[in-house]
Scaffold this motif. Structure first.
Motif, PDB file in Angstrom:
ATOM      1  N   THR A   1      -9.344  -4.550  -0.916  1.00  0.00           N
ATOM      2  CA  THR A   1     -10.476  -3.920  -1.537  1.00  0.00           C
ATOM      3  C   THR A   1     -10.144  -3.015  -0.503  1.00  0.00           C
ATOM      4  N   LYS A   2     -11.249  -1.489  -0.153  1.00  0.00           N
ATOM      5  CA  LYS A   2     -10.580  -0.641   0.247  1.00  0.00           C
ATOM      6  C   LYS A   2     -10.537  -0.352   1.919  1.00  0.00           C
ATOM      7  N   PRO A   3     -11.723  -1.459   2.574  1.00  0.00           N
ATOM      8  CA  PRO A   3     -12.122  -1.598   3.698  1.00  0.00           C
ATOM      9  C   PRO A   3      -9.541  -2.313   4.509  1.00  0.00           C
ATOM     10  N   SER A   4      -9.298  -2.855   3.217  1.00  0.00           N
ATOM     11  CA  SER A   4      -8.421  -3.658   3.346  1.00  0.00           C
ATOM     12  C   SER A   4      -7.230  -2.374   3.938  1.00  0.00           C
ATOM     13  N   ILE A   5      -7.496  -1.697   2.988  1.00  0.00           N
ATOM     14  CA  ILE A   5      -6.352  -0.317   2.949  1.00  0.00           C
ATOM     15  C   ILE A   5      -6.528   0.274   4.562  1.00  0.00           C
ATOM     16  N   HIS A   6      -7.649   0.967   4.659  1.00  0.00           N
ATOM     17  CA  HIS A   6      -8.246   1.461   5.781  1.00  0.00           C
ATOM     18  C   HIS A   6      -7.573   1.004   7.068  1.00  0.00           C
TER      19      HIS A   6
ATOM     20  N   HIS B   1      -5.055  -1.176   7.763  1.00  0.00           N
ATOM     21  CA  HIS B   1      -3.702  -0.813   7.874  1.00  0.00           C
ATOM     22  C   HIS B   1      -3.325   1.153   8.368  1.00  0.00           C
ATOM     23  N   PHE B   2      -4.081   1.903   7.531  1.00  0.00           N
ATOM     24  CA  PHE B   2      -4.278   3.338   7.061  1.00  0.00           C
ATOM     25  C   PHE B   2      -5.433   3.663   7.585  1.00  0.00           C
ATOM     26  N   PRO B   3      -6.370   4.191   8.804  1.00  0.00           N
ATOM     27  CA  PRO B   3      -7.620   4.767   8.840  1.00  0.00           C
ATOM     28  C   PRO B   3      -8.216   5.628   8.265  1.00  0.00           C
ATOM     29  N   THR B   4      -6.865   6.961   7.905  1.00  0.00           N
ATOM     30  CA  THR B   4      -7.136   7.884   7.466  1.00  0.00           C
ATOM     31  C   THR B   4      -6.315   8.096   5.982  1.00  0.00           C
ATOM     32  N   LYS B   5      -6.118   9.292   5.117  1.00  0.00           N
ATOM     33  CA  LYS B   5      -5.531   9.523   4.105  1.00  0.00           C
ATOM     34  C   LYS B   5      -4.015  10.231   5.003  1.00  0.00           C
ATOM     35  N   ALA B   6      -4.867  11.362   5.834  1.00  0.00           N
ATOM     36  CA  ALA B   6      -3.263  11.781   6.793  1.00  0.00           C
ATOM     37  C   ALA B   6      -2.842  10.656   7.202  1.00  0.00           C
ATOM     38  N   ALA B   7      -3.443   9.346   7.952  1.00  0.00           N
ATOM     39  CA  ALA B   7      -2.240   8.656   8.050  1.00  0.00           C
ATOM     40  C   ALA B   7      -1.470   8.281   7.100  1.00  0.00           C
ATOM     41  N   LEU B   8      -1.904   7.324   6.396  1.00  0.00           N
ATOM     42  CA  LEU B   8      -0.643   7.275   5.100  1.00  0.00           C
ATOM     43  C   LEU B   8      -0.371   8.213   5.038  1.00  0.00           C
ATOM     44  N   ALA B   9      -0.222   8.753   4.136  1.00  0.00           N
ATOM     45  CA  ALA B   9       0.546  10.263   3.985  1.00  0.00           C
ATOM     46  C   ALA B   9       1.854  10.457   5.516  1.00  0.00           C
ATOM     47  N   GLU B  10       1.375   9.954   6.723  1.00  0.00           N
ATOM     48  CA  GLU B  10       1.988  10.247   7.544  1.00  0.00           C
ATOM     49  C   GLU B  10       3.270   9.497   7.338  1.00  0.00           C
TER      50      GLU B  10
ATOM     51  N   ILE C   1       0.648  -1.395  -0.034  1.00  0.00           N
ATOM     52  CA  ILE C   1       0.222  -0.013   0.125  1.00  0.00           C
ATOM     53  C   ILE C   1       0.532   1.122   0.409  1.00  0.00           C
ATOM     54  N   LEU C   2       2.459   1.209   1.038  1.00  0.00           N
ATOM     55  CA  LEU C   2       2.751   2.303   0.827  1.00  0.00           C
ATOM     56  C   LEU C   2       3.459   2.469  -0.459  1.00  0.00           C
ATOM     57  N   ASP C   3       3.988   1.799  -1.248  1.00  0.00           N
ATOM     58  CA  ASP C   3       4.495   1.508  -2.549  1.00  0.00           C
ATOM     59  C   ASP C   3       3.723   2.176  -3.311  1.00  0.00           C
ATOM     60  N   SER C   4       2.627   2.144  -3.466  1.00  0.00           N
ATOM     61  CA  SER C   4       1.479   2.178  -4.059  1.00  0.00           C
ATOM     62  C   SER C   4       1.509   4.232  -3.951  1.00  0.00           C
TER      63      SER C   4
ATOM     64  N   PHE D   1      -5.495  11.311  -5.683  1.00  0.00           N
ATOM     65  CA  PHE D   1      -5.204  10.154  -5.596  1.00  0.00           C
ATOM     66  C   PHE D   1      -6.031   9.982  -4.351  1.00  0.00           C
ATOM     67  N   SER D   2      -6.982   8.389  -4.206  1.00  0.00           N
ATOM     68  CA  SER D   2      -7.695   8.139  -3.337  1.00  0.00           C
ATOM     69  C   SER D   2      -7.292   6.697  -3.544  1.00  0.00           C
ATOM     70  N   TYR D   3      -8.217   6.408  -2.266  1.00  0.00           N
ATOM     71  CA  TYR D   3      -8.216   4.846  -1.716  1.00  0.00           C
ATOM     72  C   TYR D   3      -8.310   3.972  -3.013  1.00  0.00           C
ATOM     73  N   ALA D   4      -9.204   4.378  -3.630  1.00  0.00           N
ATOM     74  CA  ALA D   4      -9.826   3.808  -4.609  1.00  0.00           C
ATOM     75  C   ALA D   4      -9.246   3.222  -5.839  1.00  0.00           C
ATOM     76  N   ASP D   5      -7.775   4.919  -5.617  1.00  0.00           N
ATOM     77  CA  ASP D   5      -7.162   4.109  -6.751  1.00  0.00           C
ATOM     78  C   ASP D   5      -5.757   3.171  -6.267  1.00  0.00           C
ATOM     79  N   ILE D   6      -5.718   3.013  -5.189  1.00  0.00           N
ATOM     80  CA  ILE D   6      -4.331   1.757  -4.309  1.00  0.00           C
ATOM     81  C   ILE D   6      -5.365   0.297  -4.381  1.00  0.00           C
ATOM     82  N   SER D   7      -6.452   0.369  -3.940  1.00  0.00           N
ATOM     83  CA  SER D   7      -7.773  -0.547  -4.404  1.00  0.00           C
ATOM     84  C   SER D   7      -7.515  -1.072  -5.762  1.00  0.00           C
ATOM     85  N   ALA D   8      -7.505  -0.285  -6.364  1.00  0.00           N
ATOM     86  CA  ALA D   8      -7.734  -0.855  -7.856  1.00  0.00           C
ATOM     87  C   ALA D   8      -6.408  -1.511  -8.312  1.00  0.00           C
ATOM     88  N   GLU D   9      -4.988  -1.034  -7.763  1.00  0.00           N
ATOM     89  CA  GLU D   9      -4.132  -1.187  -8.322  1.00  0.00           C
ATOM     90  C   GLU D   9      -3.353  -2.560  -8.405  1.00  0.00           C
TER      91      GLU D   9
END
Length: 190
Positions: free
Chosen positions: A36-41, A43-52, A8-11, A24-32
């Motif tokens: 599922t988007k819930p799987s991304i959430h 690991h990273f509940p928010t886009k800010a948490a992912l960015a951090e 997820i981080l690499d994508s 970009f959105s979680y939908a882009d990562i999900s597709a790549e």
């Protein structure tokens, strides 16, 4: 072995470095990644948490790369030009620009904690560059501003390289934009 969080981080890193934080959105990562988007959430509940998490990993990797530059380079000029090579290598990966440079461009729309993490990355870079300049004999009263100028030049060189376009899969001349800007500024500073 690569974990789902690492994938997820690499994508996300590729997406941010090419499209920006707001591009970009979680939908882009999900597709790549075909997850599922819930799987991304998970690991990273928010886009800010992912960015951090992206910035924390980038800071770590950049610190390790700077150490390699320190280990391989003898003098200040060689270290600063070697450091510029880190930026050039980033661009060589499909026209990517510095992750935190992208976050800086999007600063006004970023959550506070992501802006703070971005600032911390640049503080690391300023401190390292200022230290190299001080070791080269630059007066302490000038090292901070000179480090800022050097970093701004590298970030700007990436933007120019992107604006010029990039040959398919060939780093060649685009990498030279970064290195030539760096070498010119190093010559002026030292």
């Amino acid at each position: 072995m690569t974990t789902t969080a690492d994938r997820i981080l690499d994508s996300a890193q590729t997406l941010v470095q090419v499209r920006g934080y707001n591009g970009f959105s979680y939908a882009d990562i999900s597709a790549e990644l075909s997850i599922t988007k819930p799987s991304i959430h998970h690991h990273f509940p928010t886009k800010a948490a992912l960015a951090e998490a992206l910035i924390a990993r980038y800071r770590e990797r950049f610190a390790a790369a700077r150490k390699e530059v320190d280990d391989e380079a003898a003098g200040a000029r060689q270290r600063l030009v070697g450091y510029a090579g880190l930026y050039a290598e980033t661009f060589a990966q499909g026209g990517r620009i510095c992750l935190c440079g992208v976050f800086a461009v999007d600063a006004e729309s970023l959550p506070v904690q992501v802006r703070q993490a971005t600032d911390a990355f640049f503080a690391d870079q300023r401190q390292w560059v200022a230290g190299v300049l001080a070791q080269a004999g630059m007066p302490a009263t000038r090292t901070g501003a000179a480090a800022e100028a050097y970093l701004a030049s590298l970030e700007g060189a990436l933007l120019l390289a992107r604006a010029h376009g990039q040959p398919d899969g060939v780093a060649g001349q685009d990498r030279d934009v970064v290195r030539s800007v760096a070498a010119t500024l190093v010559d002026a500073l030292l």
